[in-house]
Design a protein around this motif. Structure first.
Motif, PDB file in Angstrom:
ATOM      1  N   VAL A   1       0.688  -1.243  -0.152  1.00  0.00           N
ATOM      2  CA  VAL A   1      -0.004  -0.108   0.078  1.00  0.00           C
ATOM      3  C   VAL A   1       0.913   1.335   0.067  1.00  0.00           C
ATOM      4  O   VAL A   1       0.555   2.259  -0.655  1.00  0.00           O
ATOM      5  CB  VAL A   1      -0.809   0.027   1.185  1.00  0.00           C
ATOM      6  CG1 VAL A   1      -1.739   1.335   1.275  1.00  0.00           C
ATOM      7  CG2 VAL A   1      -1.961  -1.112   1.046  1.00  0.00           C
ATOM      8  N   THR A   2       1.950   1.128   0.872  1.00  0.00           N
ATOM      9  CA  THR A   2       2.633   2.383   0.933  1.00  0.00           C
ATOM     10  C   THR A   2       4.145   2.295   0.421  1.00  0.00           C
ATOM     11  O   THR A   2       4.857   3.351   0.322  1.00  0.00           O
ATOM     12  CB  THR A   2       2.714   2.933   2.337  1.00  0.00           C
ATOM     13  OG1 THR A   2       3.430   1.727   3.095  1.00  0.00           O
ATOM     14  CG2 THR A   2       1.700   2.729   2.869  1.00  0.00           C
TER      15      THR A   2
ATOM     16  N   ALA B   1      -1.130   3.304   6.266  1.00  0.00           N
ATOM     17  CA  ALA B   1      -2.146   2.714   4.925  1.00  0.00           C
ATOM     18  C   ALA B   1      -3.003   3.690   4.675  1.00  0.00           C
ATOM     19  O   ALA B   1      -3.434   3.984   3.412  1.00  0.00           O
ATOM     20  CB  ALA B   1      -2.480   1.497   5.342  1.00  0.00           C
TER      21      ALA B   1
END
Length: 458
Positions: A256-257, A409
């Motif tokens: 996600v990151t 997130a």
């Protein structure tokens, strides 16, 4: 003239004087030694940990209020704040359900309670009642109503994080509605109050090693190390399942990151060790909020996601509850069908949300689950009394990591994360210590911290 290399004792003394991590680690070991050698004396040290926790709880509510109000007011977009809340709830539900499923699968594969052959007639629910004080978990309606404050001051007096969050959202929305020109002094006053609270956090954290020493000495003094041998299979399973869940968190965070969970762990290592020693995530909430803000997460994301996660995202507790339910069923010889195990997941999805801040909440949730199945004797929950405190360490660390990952997130999902700064801070190329000293940037300002310079040893 060349600098002389300091001796090993001097280097060790310097680390102990400057590193909170080293101080807490030494206090942890010393507490174990004292608890093992002098258990009677160790049990009298309970006020050390309790006093520290009380001081921290005193500042949690005003800190959360200030951070959320400042975050909403400076972001200038109440709709974005609502999106952050919705995305956080989605993340929490997915993560906690995954934890429940992992716990059930692990307990089915390993079967930690098999072979115990406990006779249900010998078990009494009185011990569980004593642990929980005869309380009960709130229903869904009660939980929602309890999140709504009945008075402004009462929310702070009762230290109800959800009620404080509701008030903070209302105040932040009112500031946006009125505009800075109509109430020009309010936001600066809240920011200044926030700085005072952060300074208090710095003062209180100096007592962290004392608190860890007392809490660990009491734990070992009361329960000893023998309980680890008795429940070795269950303990190893819970910690192994937690390690698997954390590994999945690392994958999710990277996907996600693009961030590394290991670097995040290193960034909050003092807080993780303190939570481990005191068996409380509340004791580190203020410091974790500081570190996540200075690491690039926007104030409104940190202020909403992290405190809300303390009620809605108890991943470690979810693991423990699902494994514990199957453990007591296996111990008394009850074979739960697939349908009953699905019922366990559904019940725990609800009961685990209302656990925060309730004494003996894990046993209340287990009792509620056993009652819903109708196949497990209520007294069987008492089988976990001896090992529950040992499991606290797994629960609090997993809960804390799960909520920190959720902050990054959700912030990334909403565009409220400065990814480059976060990578620099977690990588150690930018210093981003909590703002406890005077003269640092005000909350919410994106002031770049100085790049660390190598310090020659002298």
């Amino acid at each position: 003239m060349p600098h002389s290399v300091p001796s090993l004792p001097r280097r060790v003394a310097r680390v102990l004087c400057t590193s909170l991590f080293a101080q807490v680690a030494c206090a942890l070991v010393l507490g174990i030694v004292v608890g093992k050698l002098w258990p009677g004396f160790a049990t009298d040290l309970q006020p050390l940990g309790d006093g520290f926790t009380r001081l921290i709880k005193t500042i949690i509510s005003p800190l959360v209020f200030c951070v959320v109000v400042v975050g909403i007011a400076k972001a200038g977009d109440l709709k974005a704040f609502g999106r952050i809340g919705l995305k956080a709830l989605i993340w929490f539900e997915v993560a906690s359900t995954l934890a429940l499923v992992i716990g059930l699968v692990a307990a089915n594969v390993v079967q930690p309670g098999s072979g115990m052959h406990v006779e249900p007639a010998t078990l009494s629910a009185k011990a569980v009642d004593a642990k929980t004080g005869g309380g009960s978990l709130p229903s869904t309606t009660e939980f929602v109503l309890n999140a709504l404050p009945t008075s402004f001051i009462g929310a702070f007096a009762e230290n109800s994080l959800l009620q404080v969050l509701v008030l903070a959202c209302l105040v932040g929305a009112a500031l946006l509605h009125l505009g800075h020109t109509r109430v020009p002094q309010v936001l600066p006053a809240v920011e200044q109050a926030q700085e005072i609270i952060f300074a208090i956090v710095g003062f209180v954290m100096r007592l962290a090693p004392v608190a860890v020493f007392g809490a660990m000495a009491v734990l070992i003094g009361q329960y000893g190390l023998g309980v680890i041998e008795t429940y070795a299979k269950l303990i190893v399973l819970c910690y192994a399942a937690a390690a698997l869940f954390v590994a999945l968190l690392a994958v999710a965070l990277r996907a996600v990151t693009g961030l590394s969970l290991w670097k995040l762990v290193r960034h909050i290592r003092e807080e993780l060790l303190l939570a481990l020693g005191t068996a409380s995530t509340e004791s580190v909430l203020p410091r974790v909020m500081q570190k996540l803000r200075t690491a690039g997460a926007r104030d409104d994301a940190v202020g909403l996601v992290l405190p809300t996660g303390y009620s809605f995202n108890l991943d470690g507790a979810s693991l423990y509850l699902s494994i514990g339910t199957l453990f007591i069923a296996q111990a008394v010889g009850v074979d739960l069908s697939l349908g009953q195990q699905i019922t366990v997941v559904l019940v725990l999805m609800l009961t685990s949300k209302g656990m925060a801040g309730i004494p003996g909440s894990a046993f209340l949730a287990l009792s509620a689950t056993a009652s819903s199945l109708g196949a497990i004797p209520a007294g069987a929950v008492a089988l976990l009394l001896g090992v529950d405190r040992i499991m606290d360490s797994m629960r609090v660390v997993t809960n804390l990591l799960g909520n920190c990952v959720a902050v990054f997130a959700v912030a990334r999902w909403e565009g409220a994360l400065d990814v480059e700064r976060t990578k620099a801070v977690l990588g150690g190329s930018v210093e981003a210590a909590p703002k406890e000293a005077a003269g640092e940037a005000a909350p919410g300002e994106a002031a770049e911290a100085p790049v660390k310079e190598p310090v020659p040893e002298s």
